[in-house]
Write a protein that holds these residues in place. Sequence first.
Motif, PDB file in Angstrom:
ATOM      1  N   ALA A 176      76.225  55.694 -10.843  1.00 43.33           N
ATOM      2  CA  ALA A 176      74.832  55.827 -10.863  1.00 43.33           C
ATOM      3  C   ALA A 176      73.981  54.882 -10.243  1.00 43.33           C
ATOM      4  CB  ALA A 176      75.105  56.380 -12.150  1.00 43.33           C
ATOM      5  N   GLN A 177      73.784  53.756 -11.214  1.00 34.86           N
ATOM      6  CA  GLN A 177      71.989  52.703 -10.656  1.00 34.86           C
ATOM      7  C   GLN A 177      73.212  52.178  -8.993  1.00 34.86           C
ATOM      8  OE1 GLN A 177      70.409  51.272 -13.669  1.00 34.86           O
ATOM      9  NE2 GLN A 177      71.148  52.550 -14.890  1.00 34.86           N
ATOM     10  N   ILE A 178      73.988  51.831  -8.778  1.00 36.09           N
ATOM     11  CA  ILE A 178      74.666  51.316  -7.594  1.00 36.09           C
ATOM     12  C   ILE A 178      74.338  52.383  -6.279  1.00 36.09           C
ATOM     13  CG2 ILE A 178      76.345  50.362  -6.391  1.00 36.09           C
ATOM     14  CD1 ILE A 178      77.682  50.005  -9.152  1.00 36.09           C
ATOM     15  N   TYR A 179      74.027  53.332  -6.269  1.00 33.28           N
ATOM     16  CA  TYR A 179      74.171  54.519  -5.590  1.00 33.28           C
ATOM     17  C   TYR A 179      72.924  54.482  -5.488  1.00 33.28           C
ATOM     18  CZ  TYR A 179      79.565  54.578  -5.358  1.00 33.28           C
ATOM     19  OH  TYR A 179      80.924  54.365  -4.915  1.00 33.28           O
ATOM     20  N   ARG A 180      71.521  54.425  -6.371  1.00 34.05           N
ATOM     21  CA  ARG A 180      71.518  55.498  -6.078  1.00 34.05           C
ATOM     22  C   ARG A 180      69.846  54.308  -6.109  1.00 34.05           C
ATOM     23  NH1 ARG A 180      68.348  56.839 -10.185  1.00 34.05           N
ATOM     24  NH2 ARG A 180      70.022  56.493 -11.720  1.00 34.05           N
TER      25      ARG A 180
END
Length: 355
Positions: free
Chosen positions: A12-16
């Motif tokens: 989630a943090q990678i994508y956002r």
Amino acid sequence: MTVPSRPIKLMAQIYRKVLPDVHHNLEKWKDKALAIPDAELRKQALASIESKTFHCEGGSIYSLLAEGHRKEIIAFIVAYQTISDYLDNLCDRSISLDPEDFRCLHQSMLHALTPGAAPEDYYRYRGVCNDGGYLQALVDTCQQTLNGLPAFPVIQPALLELAGFYCDLQVHKHVKKDQRVPRLIAFFKKNKAHLPEMSWYEFAACSGSTLGIFCIVSYAASRGSEMAQLVDRIKDSYFPWVQGLHIMMDYFVDQEEDRIEGDLNFCSYYSSDEEMIHRFKHFIEEADKAIENMPDKNFHKMINRGLLGIYLADRKVAKQRNVRVLARRLMCRSGGSALFFFVNGWLYRRIRQSI
């Protein structure tokens, strides 16, 4: 912001938070590359960004260790990895086989880790040199980020040591074909006393990764006051095992491509597929052990599994029957989190390529 310790939170943090900034930085460098006056340098600069975006995306995951300094650390990682990928293209696709040329080009990677280093003509041993300031701008960006880290004097020796291994490897692996292996074996023998049991080609792979540098710089941004105690622990955790696993997977998926291009591939030196898989498993186990003493060890363990899953999701694996069969065996050995990253990597690459 806490460092993610579970796969879903990490993705989630990678994508956002990571990928949008990576692509923003790469667009800036692509615009700069488009303005390179020399046609061949422009071609290789653009090709390195186009075909190796994945390297910047993967390396920038370490920016999640930098907490509130994530954006500036991404700027450093993208710039440094872009230097690496650009020079790799120049050396791989060059008519030059001159080690002095390769050494001079890669001096830029050491200067990028040395704020205050005077600008140089890194192209002085080759006929083409008009890049419109592209390489120097990448070096300057790295220097500016490092100059803003209070802990930089503490981490610089470790950064230069890892970069020194990387630059030596790039020189030795790009010379005339009949000189490559003898030079790489001599490189190994020079360092063998300080290494665990491994072959010359495995040591070469361990030298060819930038992950240790990215990890150290990211921690220096968020844990500056602790780096005197942390820097050697991080370096010794990542070199050789984590870095070796990273590069061996890179060579694993590139076997057919390297055979066609006549490029050196370290996987070809194993006596059999059985030996190669056995050694890959050994690297996985040793990499897991090496990060046991790291802060945020669950994050680093996910990186190990993520490397396996994402590399094995590469389209090139599906096109090579033997590699595909061996990849399944590695996935079975690597557990559920590697499968999670495999599925994510498979979906992400195919969505990107369809846009």
